[in-house]
Motif scaffolding. Structure first.
Motif, PDB file in Angstrom:
ATOM      1  N   TYR A 103       0.887  -1.704  -0.060  1.00 20.34           N
ATOM      2  CA  TYR A 103       0.058   0.032  -0.414  1.00 20.34           C
ATOM      3  C   TYR A 103       0.446   1.692   0.191  1.00 20.34           C
ATOM      4  O   TYR A 103       2.357   1.092   0.375  1.00 20.34           O
ATOM      5  N   LEU A 104       0.454   2.516  -0.970  1.00 21.93           N
ATOM      6  CA  LEU A 104       1.014   3.926  -1.044  1.00 21.93           C
ATOM      7  C   LEU A 104      -0.037   4.288  -0.378  1.00 21.93           C
ATOM      8  O   LEU A 104      -0.787   4.475  -0.935  1.00 21.93           O
ATOM      9  N   SER A 105       0.544   5.718  -0.060  1.00 22.54           N
ATOM     10  CA  SER A 105      -0.438   7.162   0.302  1.00 22.54           C
ATOM     11  C   SER A 105       0.210   8.228  -0.512  1.00 22.54           C
ATOM     12  O   SER A 105       1.892   7.656  -0.724  1.00 22.54           O
ATOM     13  N   GLN A 136      -0.872  -0.827  -4.198  1.00 26.32           N
ATOM     14  CA  GLN A 136      -2.072   0.340  -4.544  1.00 26.32           C
ATOM     15  C   GLN A 136      -2.132   1.570  -3.934  1.00 26.32           C
ATOM     16  O   GLN A 136      -1.541   1.637  -2.120  1.00 26.32           O
ATOM     17  N   ILE A 137      -2.741   3.090  -4.824  1.00 28.89           N
ATOM     18  CA  ILE A 137      -2.224   4.510  -3.798  1.00 28.89           C
ATOM     19  C   ILE A 137      -3.515   3.894  -2.831  1.00 28.89           C
ATOM     20  O   ILE A 137      -4.593   4.241  -3.659  1.00 28.89           O
ATOM     21  N   VAL A 138      -3.534   3.538  -1.993  1.00 31.21           N
ATOM     22  CA  VAL A 138      -5.016   3.933  -1.249  1.00 31.21           C
ATOM     23  C   VAL A 138      -4.841   5.496  -0.278  1.00 31.21           C
ATOM     24  O   VAL A 138      -6.473   5.488   0.278  1.00 31.21           O
ATOM     25  N   THR A 139      -4.273   6.050  -0.739  1.00 28.92           N
ATOM     26  CA  THR A 139      -5.204   6.968   0.450  1.00 28.92           C
ATOM     27  C   THR A 139      -4.101   8.051  -0.163  1.00 28.92           C
ATOM     28  O   THR A 139      -2.759   7.927  -0.699  1.00 28.92           O
TER      29      THR A 139
ATOM     30  N   ASN B  44      -8.440   2.830  -7.363  1.00 32.37           N
ATOM     31  CA  ASN B  44      -9.695   1.219  -5.758  1.00 32.37           C
ATOM     32  C   ASN B  44     -10.106   1.343  -4.973  1.00 32.37           C
ATOM     33  O   ASN B  44     -10.421   2.964  -4.443  1.00 32.37           O
ATOM     34  N   LEU B  47      -8.886   4.364  -1.744  1.00 32.76           N
ATOM     35  CA  LEU B  47      -9.379   5.707  -2.021  1.00 32.76           C
ATOM     36  C   LEU B  47     -10.693   5.871  -2.678  1.00 32.76           C
ATOM     37  O   LEU B  47     -10.841   7.409  -2.122  1.00 32.76           O
ATOM     38  N   PHE B  65      -4.155   4.107   7.797  1.00 30.27           N
ATOM     39  CA  PHE B  65      -3.384   4.357   6.928  1.00 30.27           C
ATOM     40  C   PHE B  65      -3.774   5.393   6.334  1.00 30.27           C
ATOM     41  O   PHE B  65      -5.022   5.564   5.476  1.00 30.27           O
ATOM     42  N   THR B  67      -2.014  10.093   5.132  1.00 33.67           N
ATOM     43  CA  THR B  67      -1.176  11.504   5.300  1.00 33.67           C
ATOM     44  C   THR B  67      -1.568  12.866   4.796  1.00 33.67           C
ATOM     45  O   THR B  67      -2.662  12.620   4.214  1.00 33.67           O
TER      46      THR B  67
END
Lengths: 349, 349
Positions: A103-105, A136-139, B44, B47, B65, B67
């Motif tokens: 997971y990525l922000s 996955q970019i989740v936030t 996704n 998001l 999670f 940012t």
């Protein structure tokens, strides 16, 4: 109040009352700033390890957690852009913890007036790079600063990965007798940036090596290679990565320059500009420390993949002076390979 | 190539070929940018929820999670600084997921020439704020940009929290009949910033409400309050937070302005400047959506703590027009409380 605070601030005692470009350059000044400012203030064992990321034990699950901000100039360069860097850079820090990136922000700091098309192109690059890296970019977050108070676009990414093995991978794991393996040729990212910086153009096109390294690392772990430590080569290049590890591990590292792959066009460009490829930034290369008995198998595993096709053993960890890195040059003389006070090129990533 | 990319970029079709300050302001333009640029590209489900953070299920453990980047100007203001914001802002986003904040990353983008003492003061604030919030800074990054290409200091933090309950807390959980609870008085952060911005000084000192909200939220969960949704009030203030939630939840929200606590000095300063406190930024306030049967118990729990001393029920979720927020004004007239096109004050956080 100001006087008290100044007195208790350790960094000006080193004669730097202001932040210099070198404090972000991956060299000695950045090292001092982190060691004297951030590590003591945020005191905790994870930060003090000076690893590429923090290894967290959360209710029995081992996670890796890491962050990087990207301020590269220009935004686009041969082989990538700030978007590919922002994904791969953080993916690679997770990989260096031996973790599978999950997971990525993404935090965007945009300068007022940034072209919407530029932003769009960067976002599309991030989308592709994330898909390539299987993350996955989740936030996320978006901020805009006034015109003249930024430089088009800065991106921060933070990443979470899952550690799927029991091996402790950290500088503390290095032993005399370990082989030092390099995953490929060096210097391409820095010279690709240089090739598009103001006024500096080379005849041949040098593309950045920017790439996600997790699959290569996971293949070594799957192969049962006893990885002691990993470090990707970014700001400050191979020489800085070796120095950081030698210091953290309290070990001496001897390198053979003849074994370090440098492509001819990179070598040529470096010579023209008076740069040493050992200090030039990379974004898709790492060094692995493994028992010498595992070295051949590790190299075979890496070389079977495109990203590791030029992997090579470049040296050994030896008993000697803790923190020292030595280099046997191409003509056979051995010298100390030191940490530069700063990156040769500011804003390389 | 450029033409193709422009054609496929949806945002310029809205007549914004460049990023404006309003694209970071928490209002309608930022909403559009996120909805049209980032959410489709990084597609996704996490998001797309447009929550304050992503709720991740990692091998059966639920994590939050999140940012945020912090670009507040000036760096220091009554009641806090960019360092306290950078800790509390991200802690609060975790709290809004109902999570216990555990770990933070910190990325510093420094402008060449930043005073080392200024950095030191900010780092000390972060240290104190992290200790107050019970969170550890475990990984970080430092970058330096050339003088004139930044604005002293930008900070990004990303946070990981543990979700220790089974309750799904998200806009989708809101139901007609839910009470809308506000944790305290509004408008103080924005007016504190305003009070130190160029040339605007008030007689009385208004301090930012910047504070970590996790303990207040966890106390509600411990009390067994059936929390349906939480949202902290930041850029765009109470009005924007209500609008975002009404849209995401597909519900109508009716608010009674008489029930919304605004301190006299904040009200006075807003009147002088022609600002509406409902749209002014906060950094230590949130709205909770709970069944009306739990409202009194929730208010009692909050009011027992200093941070929630002025907690109040300010309205109800009703059947009506999905996405609509209405306000019964102090003189009894009901009007639509809309999303502004941007924040009243840029770079508030």
């Amino acid at each position: 109040m100001t006087a008290d605070l100044t007195a208790s601030c350790p960094v000006p005692l080193n004669d730097y009352a202001q932040v210099l470009l070198a404090h972000g350059g991956g060299g000695r000044l950045m090292d001092q700033l982190i060691a004297k400012m951030f590590v003591p203030a945020f005191a905790n064992p994870l930060l003090a390890e000076r690893h590429d990321g923090a290894l967290i034990n959360l209710d029995g699950r081992r996670l890796a957690f890491t962050t990087d901000s990207y301020v590269v100039r220009p935004l686009f360069f041969p082989g990538g852009d700030i978007g590919t860097l922002a994904i791969n850079g953080t993916v690679n820090d997770l990989a260096m913890c031996g973790a599978r990136p999950l997971y990525l922000s993404a935090g965007f700091i945009m300068e007022e007036g940034l072209s919407m098309e530029t932003l769009w192109r960067v976002v599309q690059s991030m989308k592709r790079a994330a898909a390539d890296a299987g993350i996955q970019i989740v936030t996320g977050d978006t901020k805009v600063v006034d015109k003249g108070k930024g430089d088009q676009l800065f991106i921060n990414t933070a990443g979470i990965g899952r550690v799927e093995h029991e091996r402790p991978i950290s500088p503390a794991g290095i032993r005399p007798g370990d082989a030092v393996l390099l995953s490929g040729d060096i210097g391409r990212h820095g010279m690709a940036i240089m090739s598009v910086r103001e006024g500096l153009q080379f005849e041949s096109s040098i593309e950045s090596d920017c790439a996600p390294l997790a699959d290569l690392v996971l293949s070594l772990l799957n192969e049962g290679i006893e990885i002691h430590c990993l470090r990707d080569l970014t700001r400050g290049g191979l020489a800085s990565a070796l120095n950081e590890i030698a210091q953290s591990a309290g070990a001496q590292i001897d390198i053979d320059q003849n074994a370090v792959p440098v492509h001819e066009e990179v070598q040529g460009a470096c010579e023209i500009l008076g740069l040493d490829p050992l200090y030039v930034a990379n974004e898709g290369r790492f060094v692995a420390y493994v028992p010498v008995s595992d070295a051949d198998r590790a190299l075979k595993t890496m070389r079977a993949q495109a990203l590791g096709a030029e992997a090579a053993q470049i040296g050994m960890v030896v008993t000697g002076s803790p923190g020292l890195v030595t280099l046997k040059s191409q003509i056979g003389a051995r010298r100390i390979l030191d940490l530069l006070s700063s990156e040769q090129l500011p804003r390389i990533c």
